[in-house]
Design a protein around this motif. Structure first.
Motif, short mmCIF file in Angstrom:
data_model
loop_
_atom_site.label_atom_id
_atom_site.label_comp_id
_atom_site.label_asym_id
_atom_site.label_seq_id
_atom_site.Cartn_x
_atom_site.Cartn_y
_atom_site.Cartn_z
N ASP A 31 -20.20 -7.39 -14.94
CA ASP A 31 -19.75 -6.19 -14.09
C ASP A 31 -18.35 -6.04 -14.10
O ASP A 31 -17.62 -5.30 -13.94
N HIS A 32 -17.80 -7.29 -13.56
CA HIS A 32 -16.40 -7.45 -13.36
C HIS A 32 -15.46 -7.20 -14.38
O HIS A 32 -14.60 -6.37 -14.27
N GLY A 33 -15.70 -7.47 -15.59
CA GLY A 33 -15.08 -7.29 -16.79
C GLY A 33 -15.38 -5.69 -16.97
O GLY A 33 -14.28 -5.02 -17.55
N ILE A 34 -16.54 -5.04 -16.68
CA ILE A 34 -16.59 -3.47 -17.02
C ILE A 34 -15.76 -3.05 -16.15
O ILE A 34 -15.02 -1.96 -16.55
N ARG A 35 -15.60 -3.39 -14.76
CA ARG A 35 -14.55 -2.65 -13.88
C ARG A 35 -13.22 -2.68 -14.24
O ARG A 35 -12.36 -1.78 -14.18
N ASP A 36 -12.87 -3.90 -14.61
CA ASP A 36 -11.34 -4.37 -15.07
C ASP A 36 -10.94 -3.29 -16.25
O ASP A 36 -10.05 -2.93 -16.26
N THR A 37 -12.01 -3.24 -17.18
CA THR A 37 -11.70 -2.37 -18.37
C THR A 37 -11.41 -0.92 -18.01
O THR A 37 -10.64 -0.05 -18.48
N HIS A 38 -12.23 -0.57 -17.02
CA HIS A 38 -12.18 1.09 -16.48
C HIS A 38 -10.98 1.09 -15.94
O HIS A 38 -10.02 1.94 -15.97
N ASP A 39 -10.50 0.32 -15.12
CA ASP A 39 -9.34 0.06 -14.24
C ASP A 39 -7.98 0.40 -15.07
O ASP A 39 -7.11 0.91 -14.95
N ARG A 40 -8.14 -0.54 -16.27
CA ARG A 40 -7.02 -0.50 -17.29
C ARG A 40 -6.89 0.67 -17.84
O ARG A 40 -5.72 1.37 -17.91
N HIS A 41 -8.10 1.25 -18.29
CA HIS A 41 -8.18 2.69 -19.10
C HIS A 41 -7.56 3.80 -18.09
O HIS A 41 -6.78 4.73 -18.41
N PHE A 42 -8.07 3.61 -16.65
CA PHE A 42 -7.65 4.77 -15.78
C PHE A 42 -6.24 4.83 -15.57
O PHE A 42 -5.53 5.77 -15.55
N ALA A 43 -5.57 3.40 -15.33
CA ALA A 43 -4.33 3.50 -15.06
C ALA A 43 -3.42 4.02 -16.02
O ALA A 43 -2.28 4.59 -15.80
N GLY A 44 -3.88 4.02 -17.39
CA GLY A 44 -3.03 4.51 -18.58
C GLY A 44 -2.86 6.40 -18.07
O GLY A 44 -1.88 6.87 -18.63
N PHE A 45 -3.39 6.85 -17.54
CA PHE A 45 -3.60 8.35 -17.07
C PHE A 45 -2.45 8.37 -15.85
O PHE A 45 -2.19 9.57 -15.60
N TRP A 46 -2.22 7.41 -15.06
CA TRP A 46 -1.67 7.70 -13.77
C TRP A 46 -0.48 8.52 -13.99
O TRP A 46 -0.12 9.45 -13.13
N PRO A 47 0.68 8.23 -14.79
CA PRO A 47 1.75 9.27 -14.88
C PRO A 47 1.35 10.59 -15.32
O PRO A 47 2.30 11.57 -14.92
N ARG A 48 0.29 10.93 -15.51
CA ARG A 48 0.07 12.42 -15.90
C ARG A 48 -0.97 12.98 -14.93
O ARG A 48 -1.65 13.94 -15.03
N LEU A 49 -1.34 12.09 -13.62
CA LEU A 49 -2.12 12.67 -12.84
C LEU A 49 -1.67 14.23 -12.29
O LEU A 49 -0.58 13.94 -12.00
N ARG A 50 -2.44 15.08 -11.94
CA ARG A 50 -2.14 16.30 -11.46
C ARG A 50 -2.92 16.70 -10.13
O ARG A 50 -4.31 16.55 -10.29
N PRO A 51 -2.30 17.22 -9.00
CA PRO A 51 -3.53 17.86 -7.94
C PRO A 51 -3.97 19.11 -8.67
O PRO A 51 -3.39 19.66 -9.62
N LEU A 52 -5.19 19.26 -7.79
CA LEU A 52 -5.98 20.37 -8.48
C LEU A 52 -5.27 21.57 -7.39
O LEU A 52 -4.54 21.36 -6.66
N PRO A 53 -5.44 22.83 -8.19
CA PRO A 53 -4.86 24.02 -7.50
C PRO A 53 -5.03 24.10 -5.96
O PRO A 53 -5.97 24.01 -5.57
N GLY A 54 -3.94 23.96 -5.39
CA GLY A 54 -4.00 24.48 -3.87
C GLY A 54 -4.27 23.23 -3.11
O GLY A 54 -4.35 23.19 -1.61
N ALA A 55 -4.15 22.00 -3.71
CA ALA A 55 -4.74 20.72 -2.94
C ALA A 55 -3.63 20.46 -1.80
O ALA A 55 -3.91 20.30 -0.54
N ALA A 56 -2.34 20.33 -1.87
CA ALA A 56 -1.55 20.04 -0.99
C ALA A 56 -1.38 21.21 -0.07
O ALA A 56 -1.42 20.86 1.27
N GLU A 57 -1.46 22.28 -0.57
CA GLU A 57 -1.26 23.40 0.33
C GLU A 57 -2.38 23.54 1.43
O GLU A 57 -2.20 23.97 2.44
#
Length: 225
Positions: A69-95
């Motif tokens: 399980d720990h290895g699976i979670r780490d792999t998920h985290d690595r892949h998700f971290a690759g998306f961080w620079p492209r993360l976008r708020p959903l419409p109207g979120a901050a507002e």
């Protein structure tokens, strides 16, 4: 200690305020595939919103060998971290957050994201100036659909469950809120349908933060002031 006469809004962030649900789905799919588990993305998507431990139990069975399980979670985290620079708020979120704060409501991010992920999510949201309290995965003894993270959010904000509304995008958000008697508004922008959210107990359902903002005064949040 409760803060008398104050009301607040608790909000999930992953899939509710920042557009991450399908990114998590792909990241879990890849992590599971690399560990030798062929799990359809549709099943993974329907599990997003659970804590990682319960997600793996849900997808792989509670009686499995958990040594990987720990290895699976780490792999998920690595892949998700690759998306961080492209993360976008959903419409109207901050507002939406700023509109709640402008009405005198305390704004609480009741997130169960890991601390390192939460920083990236908050950067994408860009609304720290109106956020009063934030939680993360390490604050909860048990992950959603258990209500632990909401209990911590209430304790830290000093708010009473009767004076708050929770906004989330998954069935697991709605179930967790219901266990504390907190009203939950569901948003379909995380990919969960209106009927499922309503069936789980959501008191109202909207497409995204912008749609909720458009009717805010007539929503359960509008009645908190």
């Amino acid at each position: 200690m409760r803060i008398q006469n104050e009301a607040g809004v608790l909000l999930d962030i992953d899939g509710t305020l920042v557009d991450t649900t399908y990114l998590h789905t792909v990241s879990w799919w890849e992590a599971l595939r690399q560990a030798g588990h062929d799990v359809p993305m549709a099943l993974i998507h329907r599990s997003i919103g659970m804590g990682s431990d319960k997600l793996l139990d849900h997808l792989l069975g509670a009686d499995r060998d958990r040594s990987g399980d720990h290895g699976i979670r780490d792999t998920h985290d690595r892949h998700f971290a690759g998306f961080w620079p492209r993360l976008r708020p959903l419409p109207g979120a901050a507002e939406l957050l700023r509109a709640c704060a402008a009405r005198g409501l305390r704004v609480v991010l009741a997130s169960s994201a890991a601390e390192h992920e939460l920083a990236a999510l908050r950067a994408a949201l860009a609304a720290d100036d109106v956020i009063d309290v934030v939680t993360s995965a390490g604050d909860a003894g048990e992950s959603k659909p258990a209500p632990d993270i909401l209990t911590v959010a209430l304790e830290r904000s000093g708010l009473d469950p009767a004076r708050v509304v929770f906004v989330g995008d998954s069935v697991w958000d709605v179930v967790a809120a219901g266990r504390l008697g907190i009203r939950c508004i569901g948003l379909t922008c995380g990919g969960t349908g209106r009927a499922e959210l309503t069936g789980a107990g959501a008191v109202a359902v909207h497409d995204d933060p912008a749609a909720l903002l458009a009717v805010l005064d007539d929503s359960p949040i509008g009645g908190l002031g």
